[in-house]
Design a protein around this motif. Structure first.
Motif, PDB file in Angstrom:
ATOM      1  N   GLU A  84     -55.820 -17.477  41.567  1.00 18.96           N
ATOM      2  CA  GLU A  84     -56.358 -16.414  40.706  1.00 18.96           C
ATOM      3  C   GLU A  84     -56.035 -16.689  39.240  1.00 18.96           C
ATOM      4  O   GLU A  84     -56.864 -16.475  38.356  1.00 18.96           O
ATOM      5  N   GLY A  85     -54.840 -17.170  38.966  1.00 16.64           N
ATOM      6  CA  GLY A  85     -54.471 -17.504  37.594  1.00 16.64           C
ATOM      7  C   GLY A  85     -55.278 -18.668  37.055  1.00 16.64           C
ATOM      8  O   GLY A  85     -55.706 -18.661  35.896  1.00 16.64           O
ATOM      9  N   THR A  86     -55.523 -19.658  37.908  1.00 18.04           N
ATOM     10  CA  THR A  86     -56.299 -20.823  37.500  1.00 18.04           C
ATOM     11  C   THR A  86     -57.741 -20.448  37.182  1.00 18.04           C
ATOM     12  O   THR A  86     -58.391 -21.076  36.344  1.00 18.04           O
ATOM     13  N   GLU A  87     -58.252 -19.399  37.825  1.00 14.79           N
ATOM     14  CA  GLU A  87     -59.612 -18.925  37.533  1.00 14.79           C
ATOM     15  C   GLU A  87     -59.777 -18.514  36.071  1.00 14.79           C
ATOM     16  O   GLU A  87     -60.895 -18.471  35.562  1.00 14.79           O
ATOM     17  N   LEU A  88     -58.687 -18.206  35.395  1.00 11.79           N
ATOM     18  CA  LEU A  88     -58.766 -17.818  33.985  1.00 11.79           C
ATOM     19  C   LEU A  88     -59.153 -18.989  33.083  1.00 11.79           C
ATOM     20  O   LEU A  88     -59.495 -18.785  31.913  1.00 11.79           O
ATOM     21  N   ALA A  89     -59.132 -20.212  33.592  1.00 11.59           N
ATOM     22  CA  ALA A  89     -59.471 -21.374  32.774  1.00 11.59           C
ATOM     23  C   ALA A  89     -60.856 -21.235  32.155  1.00 11.59           C
ATOM     24  O   ALA A  89     -61.057 -21.557  30.983  1.00 11.59           O
ATOM     25  N   GLY A  90     -61.814 -20.740  32.920  1.00  9.77           N
ATOM     26  CA  GLY A  90     -63.162 -20.565  32.389  1.00  9.77           C
ATOM     27  C   GLY A  90     -63.196 -19.579  31.233  1.00  9.77           C
ATOM     28  O   GLY A  90     -63.850 -19.819  30.213  1.00  9.77           O
ATOM     29  N   ALA A  91     -62.486 -18.476  31.380  1.00  8.41           N
ATOM     30  CA  ALA A  91     -62.430 -17.480  30.306  1.00  8.41           C
ATOM     31  C   ALA A  91     -61.734 -18.056  29.070  1.00  8.41           C
ATOM     32  O   ALA A  91     -62.165 -17.807  27.935  1.00  8.41           O
ATOM     33  N   LEU A  92     -60.696 -18.845  29.287  1.00 11.98           N
ATOM     34  CA  LEU A  92     -59.995 -19.461  28.158  1.00 11.98           C
ATOM     35  C   LEU A  92     -60.900 -20.452  27.435  1.00 11.98           C
ATOM     36  O   LEU A  92     -60.908 -20.512  26.202  1.00 11.98           O
ATOM     37  N   ARG A  93     -61.673 -21.212  28.204  1.00 11.52           N
ATOM     38  CA  ARG A  93     -62.609 -22.155  27.576  1.00 11.52           C
ATOM     39  C   ARG A  93     -63.631 -21.406  26.721  1.00 11.52           C
ATOM     40  O   ARG A  93     -63.948 -21.829  25.607  1.00 11.52           O
ATOM     41  N   LEU A  94     -64.157 -20.289  27.251  1.00 11.16           N
ATOM     42  CA  LEU A  94     -65.139 -19.514  26.494  1.00 11.16           C
ATOM     43  C   LEU A  94     -64.529 -18.948  25.218  1.00 11.16           C
ATOM     44  O   LEU A  94     -65.154 -19.002  24.152  1.00 11.16           O
ATOM     45  N   LEU A  95     -63.320 -18.407  25.308  1.00 10.07           N
ATOM     46  CA  LEU A  95     -62.668 -17.867  24.108  1.00 10.07           C
ATOM     47  C   LEU A  95     -62.369 -18.963  23.095  1.00 10.07           C
ATOM     48  O   LEU A  95     -62.581 -18.790  21.888  1.00 10.07           O
ATOM     49  N   ALA A  96     -61.883 -20.100  23.575  1.00 12.04           N
ATOM     50  CA  ALA A  96     -61.584 -21.212  22.673  1.00 12.04           C
ATOM     51  C   ALA A  96     -62.866 -21.728  22.016  1.00 12.04           C
ATOM     52  O   ALA A  96     -62.886 -22.035  20.819  1.00 12.04           O
ATOM     53  N   HIS A  97     -63.931 -21.808  22.787  1.00 10.64           N
ATOM     54  CA  HIS A  97     -65.224 -22.255  22.256  1.00 10.64           C
ATOM     55  C   HIS A  97     -65.712 -21.292  21.176  1.00 10.64           C
ATOM     56  O   HIS A  97     -66.141 -21.701  20.096  1.00 10.64           O
ATOM     57  N   TRP A  98     -65.623 -20.008  21.446  1.00  8.92           N
ATOM     58  CA  TRP A  98     -66.019 -19.001  20.464  1.00  8.92           C
ATOM     59  C   TRP A  98     -65.168 -19.142  19.195  1.00  8.92           C
ATOM     60  O   TRP A  98     -65.682 -19.132  18.079  1.00  8.92           O
ATOM     61  N   GLY A  99     -63.854 -19.269  19.382  1.00  7.63           N
ATOM     62  CA  GLY A  99     -62.967 -19.405  18.228  1.00  7.63           C
ATOM     63  C   GLY A  99     -63.272 -20.632  17.395  1.00  7.63           C
ATOM     64  O   GLY A  99     -63.292 -20.579  16.160  1.00  7.63           O
ATOM     65  N   THR A 100     -63.546 -21.755  18.058  1.00  4.67           N
ATOM     66  CA  THR A 100     -63.876 -22.987  17.348  1.00  4.67           C
ATOM     67  C   THR A 100     -65.168 -22.845  16.572  1.00  4.67           C
ATOM     68  O   THR A 100     -65.265 -23.267  15.414  1.00  4.67           O
ATOM     69  N   ARG A 101     -66.183 -22.253  17.196  1.00  4.54           N
ATOM     70  CA  ARG A 101     -67.476 -22.086  16.523  1.00  4.54           C
ATOM     71  C   ARG A 101     -67.351 -21.265  15.253  1.00  4.54           C
ATOM     72  O   ARG A 101     -68.106 -21.457  14.302  1.00  4.54           O
ATOM     73  N   HIS A 102     -66.400 -20.331  15.235  1.00  7.97           N
ATOM     74  CA  HIS A 102     -66.288 -19.430  14.098  1.00  7.97           C
ATOM     75  C   HIS A 102     -65.181 -19.797  13.121  1.00  7.97           C
ATOM     76  O   HIS A 102     -65.045 -19.148  12.084  1.00  7.97           O
ATOM     77  N   THR A 103     -64.391 -20.810  13.441  1.00 12.08           N
ATOM     78  CA  THR A 103     -63.341 -21.220  12.505  1.00 12.08           C
ATOM     79  C   THR A 103     -63.493 -22.664  12.069  1.00 12.08           C
ATOM     80  O   THR A 103     -63.242 -22.988  10.927  1.00 12.08           O
ATOM     81  N   ASP A 104     -63.891 -23.544  12.998  1.00 10.28           N
ATOM     82  CA  ASP A 104     -64.018 -24.963  12.689  1.00 10.28           C
ATOM     83  C   ASP A 104     -65.165 -25.557  13.490  1.00 10.28           C
ATOM     84  O   ASP A 104     -64.954 -26.255  14.488  1.00 10.28           O
ATOM     85  N   PRO A 105     -66.411 -25.294  13.064  1.00  4.33           N
ATOM     86  CA  PRO A 105     -67.580 -25.751  13.822  1.00  4.33           C
ATOM     87  C   PRO A 105     -67.602 -27.263  14.078  1.00  4.33           C
ATOM     88  O   PRO A 105     -68.202 -27.721  15.040  1.00  4.33           O
ATOM     89  N   ALA A 106     -66.939 -28.045  13.252  1.00  8.25           N
ATOM     90  CA  ALA A 106     -66.920 -29.496  13.453  1.00  8.25           C
ATOM     91  C   ALA A 106     -66.206 -29.869  14.755  1.00  8.25           C
ATOM     92  O   ALA A 106     -66.457 -30.932  15.315  1.00  8.25           O
TER      93      ALA A 106
END
Length: 143
Positions: A84-106
């Protein structure tokens, strides 16, 4: 019906379990595999030992990780995510992707074959269709 009588949304439920400042960073640190307390303390910049201890206890209580003792004196454990904890990996990837797009698009994740920034999409395997743009009355609302 009064607002307090409404069922909490799925997002509210998720945030109640993992929505504080440190919990998702603890989960991220455990994704590669089991870690000991001091390893986690060194891997998560700025977290205090008492906060880490409390988050580990809460994550174990919620069934997102397990503590495997490796020493009785002093008592010490290695911490490992449950399925169940490992299932959070997808959510973490989405949050990290969102954060990258809005802070460092490169640094946004890119498709290795062509270099195009990748996108996350909702997909129904039964219908073999993307469901990103369902009508407003669809039953796919999570927020």
């Amino acid at each position: 019906m009064a607002e307090s009588e409404l069922e909490p949304s799925p997002l509210a439920e998720a945030l109640a379990r993992v929505g504080d400042r440190w919990t998702l960073l603890v989960v991220e640190a455990l994704l590669p595999g089991p870690r000991r307390f001091n390893d986690l303390l060194g891997q998560i910049p700025g977290i205090a030992a008492n906060i880490l201890s409390e988050r580990l206890k809460r994550l174990e209580r919620d069934g997102l990780l397990i503590a495997r003792p490796y020493s009785q004196r002093p008592p010490r454990a290695a911490y490992q995510l449950t399925a169940e904890g490992t299932e959070l990996a997808g959510a973490l990837r989405l949050l990290a992707h969102w954060g990258t797009r809005h802070t460092d698009p490169a640094n946004t994740p890119r498709h290795l074959a062509c270099g195009t920034p990748i996108e996350a999409r909702w997909y129904c395997p039964t219908c073999d269709q993307l469901v990103d743009h369902e009508p407003d009355n669809a039953q796919t609302h999570y927020v």
